[in-house]
Design a protein around this motif. Structure first.
Motif, mmCIF file in Angstrom:
data_model
loop_
_atom_site.group_PDB
_atom_site.id
_atom_site.type_symbol
_atom_site.label_atom_id
_atom_site.label_comp_id
_atom_site.label_asym_id
_atom_site.label_seq_id
_atom_site.Cartn_x
_atom_site.Cartn_y
_atom_site.Cartn_z
ATOM 1 N N ARG A 41 1.208 -1.257 0.080
ATOM 2 C CA ARG A 41 -0.048 -0.012 0.296
ATOM 3 C C ARG A 41 0.696 1.189 -0.457
ATOM 4 O O ARG A 41 0.715 2.522 -0.446
ATOM 5 C CB ARG A 41 -0.643 0.339 1.505
ATOM 6 N N ALA A 42 2.326 1.270 0.681
ATOM 7 C CA ALA A 42 3.050 2.604 0.721
ATOM 8 C C ALA A 42 3.581 2.476 -0.167
ATOM 9 O O ALA A 42 4.027 3.882 -0.962
ATOM 10 C CB ALA A 42 3.739 2.323 1.571
ATOM 11 N N SER A 43 4.319 1.396 -1.513
ATOM 12 C CA SER A 43 4.769 1.846 -2.812
ATOM 13 C C SER A 43 3.638 2.292 -3.499
ATOM 14 O O SER A 43 3.790 2.850 -5.146
ATOM 15 C CB SER A 43 5.362 0.752 -2.915
ATOM 16 N N LEU A 100 -0.671 9.262 8.411
ATOM 17 C CA LEU A 100 -1.903 9.520 8.253
ATOM 18 C C LEU A 100 -2.636 9.011 7.255
ATOM 19 O O LEU A 100 -3.907 8.048 7.393
ATOM 20 C CB LEU A 100 -2.627 10.645 8.831
ATOM 21 N N ARG A 101 -2.515 9.089 5.791
ATOM 22 C CA ARG A 101 -2.960 9.138 5.191
ATOM 23 C C ARG A 101 -3.219 7.691 4.217
ATOM 24 O O ARG A 101 -3.835 7.117 3.754
ATOM 25 C CB ARG A 101 -2.700 10.070 3.750
ATOM 26 N N LYS A 102 -2.208 7.367 4.672
ATOM 27 C CA LYS A 102 -2.057 5.144 4.191
ATOM 28 C C LYS A 102 -2.165 4.425 5.110
ATOM 29 O O LYS A 102 -3.291 3.742 5.018
ATOM 30 C CB LYS A 102 -0.482 5.305 4.060
ATOM 31 N N ARG A 103 -2.802 5.201 6.460
ATOM 32 C CA ARG A 103 -3.294 4.554 7.500
ATOM 33 C C ARG A 103 -5.022 4.215 8.171
ATOM 34 O O ARG A 103 -4.878 3.105 8.009
ATOM 35 C CB ARG A 103 -2.075 5.185 9.167
ATOM 36 N N TRP A 104 -5.064 5.663 7.506
ATOM 37 C CA TRP A 104 -6.839 5.975 7.677
ATOM 38 C C TRP A 104 -7.560 5.393 6.094
ATOM 39 O O TRP A 104 -8.395 4.892 6.241
ATOM 40 C CB TRP A 104 -7.088 6.989 7.960
ATOM 41 N N LEU A 109 -21.445 8.522 3.657
ATOM 42 C CA LEU A 109 -21.074 7.488 3.288
ATOM 43 C C LEU A 109 -19.477 7.258 2.158
ATOM 44 O O LEU A 109 -18.906 6.514 1.982
ATOM 45 C CB LEU A 109 -22.596 6.660 2.765
ATOM 46 N N ILE A 110 -20.113 8.350 1.534
ATOM 47 C CA ILE A 110 -18.832 8.371 0.551
ATOM 48 C C ILE A 110 -17.816 8.259 1.367
ATOM 49 O O ILE A 110 -16.827 7.349 1.285
ATOM 50 C CB ILE A 110 -18.860 9.755 0.260
ATOM 51 N N LEU A 111 -17.531 9.339 2.691
ATOM 52 C CA LEU A 111 -15.860 8.910 3.541
ATOM 53 C C LEU A 111 -15.966 7.317 3.667
ATOM 54 O O LEU A 111 -14.554 7.508 4.381
ATOM 55 C CB LEU A 111 -16.703 9.340 4.771
ATOM 56 N N VAL A 112 -17.593 6.708 4.365
ATOM 57 C CA VAL A 112 -16.508 5.695 4.722
ATOM 58 C C VAL A 112 -16.729 4.551 3.917
ATOM 59 O O VAL A 112 -15.829 3.316 4.570
ATOM 60 C CB VAL A 112 -18.425 4.993 5.642
ATOM 61 N N GLY A 113 -16.943 4.277 2.548
ATOM 62 C CA GLY A 113 -16.138 3.993 2.026
ATOM 63 C C GLY A 113 -15.263 4.582 1.363
ATOM 64 O O GLY A 113 -14.247 3.330 0.565
ATOM 65 N N ILE A 114 -14.243 5.001 1.376
ATOM 66 C CA ILE A 114 -12.637 5.405 1.189
ATOM 67 C C ILE A 114 -12.158 5.243 2.269
ATOM 68 O O ILE A 114 -10.979 4.912 2.384
ATOM 69 C CB ILE A 114 -12.038 6.314 0.901
ATOM 70 N N LEU A 115 -12.125 4.439 3.280
ATOM 71 C CA LEU A 115 -11.365 4.269 4.539
ATOM 72 C C LEU A 115 -10.894 3.115 4.465
ATOM 73 O O LEU A 115 -11.420 1.743 3.959
ATOM 74 C CB LEU A 115 -12.515 3.906 5.822
ATOM 75 N N ALA A 116 -9.793 2.692 5.131
ATOM 76 C CA ALA A 116 -9.347 1.485 5.018
ATOM 77 C C ALA A 116 -9.303 0.494 6.100
ATOM 78 O O ALA A 116 -9.479 -0.595 5.305
ATOM 79 C CB ALA A 116 -7.511 2.039 5.245
ATOM 80 N N ARG A 173 -13.109 -0.841 8.581
ATOM 81 C CA ARG A 173 -14.408 0.030 8.819
ATOM 82 C C ARG A 173 -14.561 0.511 10.264
ATOM 83 O O ARG A 173 -15.311 1.020 11.017
ATOM 84 C CB ARG A 173 -15.278 -1.473 8.999
ATOM 85 N N ARG A 174 -13.559 -0.109 11.158
ATOM 86 C CA ARG A 174 -13.273 -0.061 12.177
ATOM 87 C C ARG A 174 -13.078 1.852 12.894
ATOM 88 O O ARG A 174 -13.316 2.113 13.776
ATOM 89 C CB ARG A 174 -12.233 -0.569 13.414
ATOM 90 N N TYR A 175 -12.871 2.682 11.144
ATOM 91 C CA TYR A 175 -12.814 3.498 11.621
ATOM 92 C C TYR A 175 -13.700 4.355 11.867
ATOM 93 O O TYR A 175 -13.628 5.592 11.263
ATOM 94 C CB TYR A 175 -11.361 4.170 10.599
ATOM 95 N N ALA A 176 -14.966 4.042 11.082
ATOM 96 C CA ALA A 176 -16.498 5.035 10.308
ATOM 97 C C ALA A 176 -16.563 5.725 11.453
ATOM 98 O O ALA A 176 -16.726 6.739 11.173
ATOM 99 C CB ALA A 176 -17.129 3.331 10.299
ATOM 100 N N ALA A 177 -16.980 5.391 12.469
ATOM 101 C CA ALA A 177 -17.409 6.239 13.466
ATOM 102 C C ALA A 177 -16.716 7.243 14.086
ATOM 103 O O ALA A 177 -16.514 8.568 14.289
ATOM 104 C CB ALA A 177 -17.599 5.603 14.674
ATOM 105 N N ILE A 178 -15.322 7.737 13.880
ATOM 106 C CA ILE A 178 -14.096 8.326 14.586
ATOM 107 C C ILE A 178 -14.229 9.156 13.486
ATOM 108 O O ILE A 178 -14.149 10.402 13.338
ATOM 109 C CB ILE A 178 -12.959 8.039 14.903
ATOM 110 N N ALA A 179 -13.916 8.756 12.668
ATOM 111 C CA ALA A 179 -13.986 9.417 10.733
ATOM 112 C C ALA A 179 -15.443 9.910 10.115
ATOM 113 O O ALA A 179 -15.054 11.090 10.392
ATOM 114 C CB ALA A 179 -13.934 8.620 9.279
#
Length: 374
Positions: free
Chosen positions: A12-14, A151-155, A225-232, A234-240
């Motif tokens: 993913r990083a590359s 942060l971009r790669k993690r989230w 929902l667009i935001l949720v769709g681009i997250l790495a 699903r566990r980040y959904a509520a915080i995002a």
């Protein structure tokens, strides 16, 4: 092995990122819109078309305009330098590209009413592009820039499609800069019942309030929902989602304090907005449990219904009534409203393109047979 990153993370990083290209294209559009709005009233006054290039300096000079001209091209030069990988010639190319773009815009502005073609603007724009390119070379190694990359790669998920989705969300945040527009809303505040207009129910004001609440709910669902769709993950959904809503609220508060008259500070918020947001949160609690392809389909449906609500909304805001809310001068207010209005009109189409593309891809992948080995 201990101490080594997983292969999936290294892959993913590359992966190449398209964010810089999307931002570069989007910022070109921002500059063109703010420079040429409202795109009407074209005329030729009879003067030599290149005369403005030889005007004695400073022909047209204000501190606010010159500062804005410099700042507008700063992100452009930064993005160009990143595209050129911050090589030694990046500032030179930024100077040529920034000056060329500005010269083309100034040439076009002399055919528009209420616009002034200025050679001084070209100089400030070119200087802004050069400073942006130099800033890119100085900051790419800073910790804050590297932290953003991590942060971009993690989230967020990688890939050109997800980068496009992230760009769509950033553009949506730009539409929220106008504090006169209700938060998450697609309508203007009701200042009276339009005539002639026949309400489908006896209580016309109740219908308008329900329509506004529905528009807020659908818009909030589509954006989150667009935001949720681009997250790495699903566990980040509520915080995002909480972060996105908090940022949008902060943007509204800051710009309302900067631009609106004190008596109109809460023009962007009312009970209908609150009720629509609460209804959206209740639906999100259910939708977040679904698979992503169903979430993306729900986002597409919500976006389409939000546009239907906007089409049904019978009220329109006049330029005079909107200008009365602000404490800015006409010229800057025209450019600011032109930018947010144009983005508000273009954003649903960009979001629709992304969602159709995303839904088609997700459902095509779901239809592919799973191959089991071993």
């Amino acid at each position: 092995m201990r101490g080594q990153l997983p292969i999936s993370y290294l892959a993913r990083a590359s992966a190449p990122s398209w964010l810089g290209r999307h931002f570069l294209l989007a910022w070109h559009a921002v500059i063109l819109v703010t420079s040429l709005y409202p795109f009407t009233g074209w005329r030729y006054v009879g003067e030599p078309v290149f005369a403005f290039l030889s005007y004695p300096l400073p022909y047209y000079h204000t501190i606010a305009d010159n500062s804005l001209n410099w700042l507008a091209y700063l992100p452009l030069g930064y993005a160009w330098a990143i595209t050129f990988r911050c090589r030694w010639y990046a500032p030179i190319l930024a100077l040529l590209l920034g000056g060329g773009l500005s010269a083309g815009i100034e040439f076009t502005q002399q055919f528009l009413p209420d616009r002034v073609a200025s050679n001084l603007d070209i100089l400030y724009n070119a200087m802004g592009a050069v400073c942006g390119a130099l800033l890119a070379g100085l900051t790419t190694k800073l910790l804050i820039v590297r932290a953003w990359y991590v942060l971009r790669k993690r989230w967020f998920a990688d890939g050109a499609l997800n980068d496009f989705g992230l760009t769509v969300l950033v553009l949506w945040l730009l539409t929220q800069l106008n504090p006169a527009v209700p938060l998450f809303g697609v309508v203007v505040q009701p200042q009276g019942i339009p005539q002639p207009w026949v309400s489908p129910i006896a209580d016309a004001l109740l219908f308008l309030r329900a329509l506004e609440m529905l528009g807020v709910m659908l818009s909030l669902l589509a954006v989150t929902l667009i935001l949720v769709g681009i997250l790495a993950h699903r566990r980040y959904a509520a915080i995002a989602i909480a972060a996105l809503v908090s940022v949008s609220l902060l943007v509204k508060v800051i710009f309302a304090g900067m631009l609106l008259k004190p008596t109109e500070f809460l023009a962007w918020f009312n009970l209908n907005v609150l009720m629509g947001a609460l209804a959206a949160w209740a639906l999100l609690a259910v939708l977040l449990k679904l698979k992503r392809r169903w979430q993306m389909l729900a986002a597409l449906v919500s976006l389409g219904l939000a546009q239907l609500v906007e089409a049904l909304w019978p009220l329109t805001a006049s330029s005079h009534s909107m200008a009365s809310l602000f404490k800015w001068s006409y010229g800057h207010l025209r450019d600011f409203n032109g930018l947010t209005q144009t983005l508000s009109e273009a954003w649903p189409w960009l979001a629709t393109v992304y969602l159709v593309w995303r839904v088609a891809r997700d459902w095509r992948r779901a239809a592919q047979p799973t191959v089991v080995t071993g």
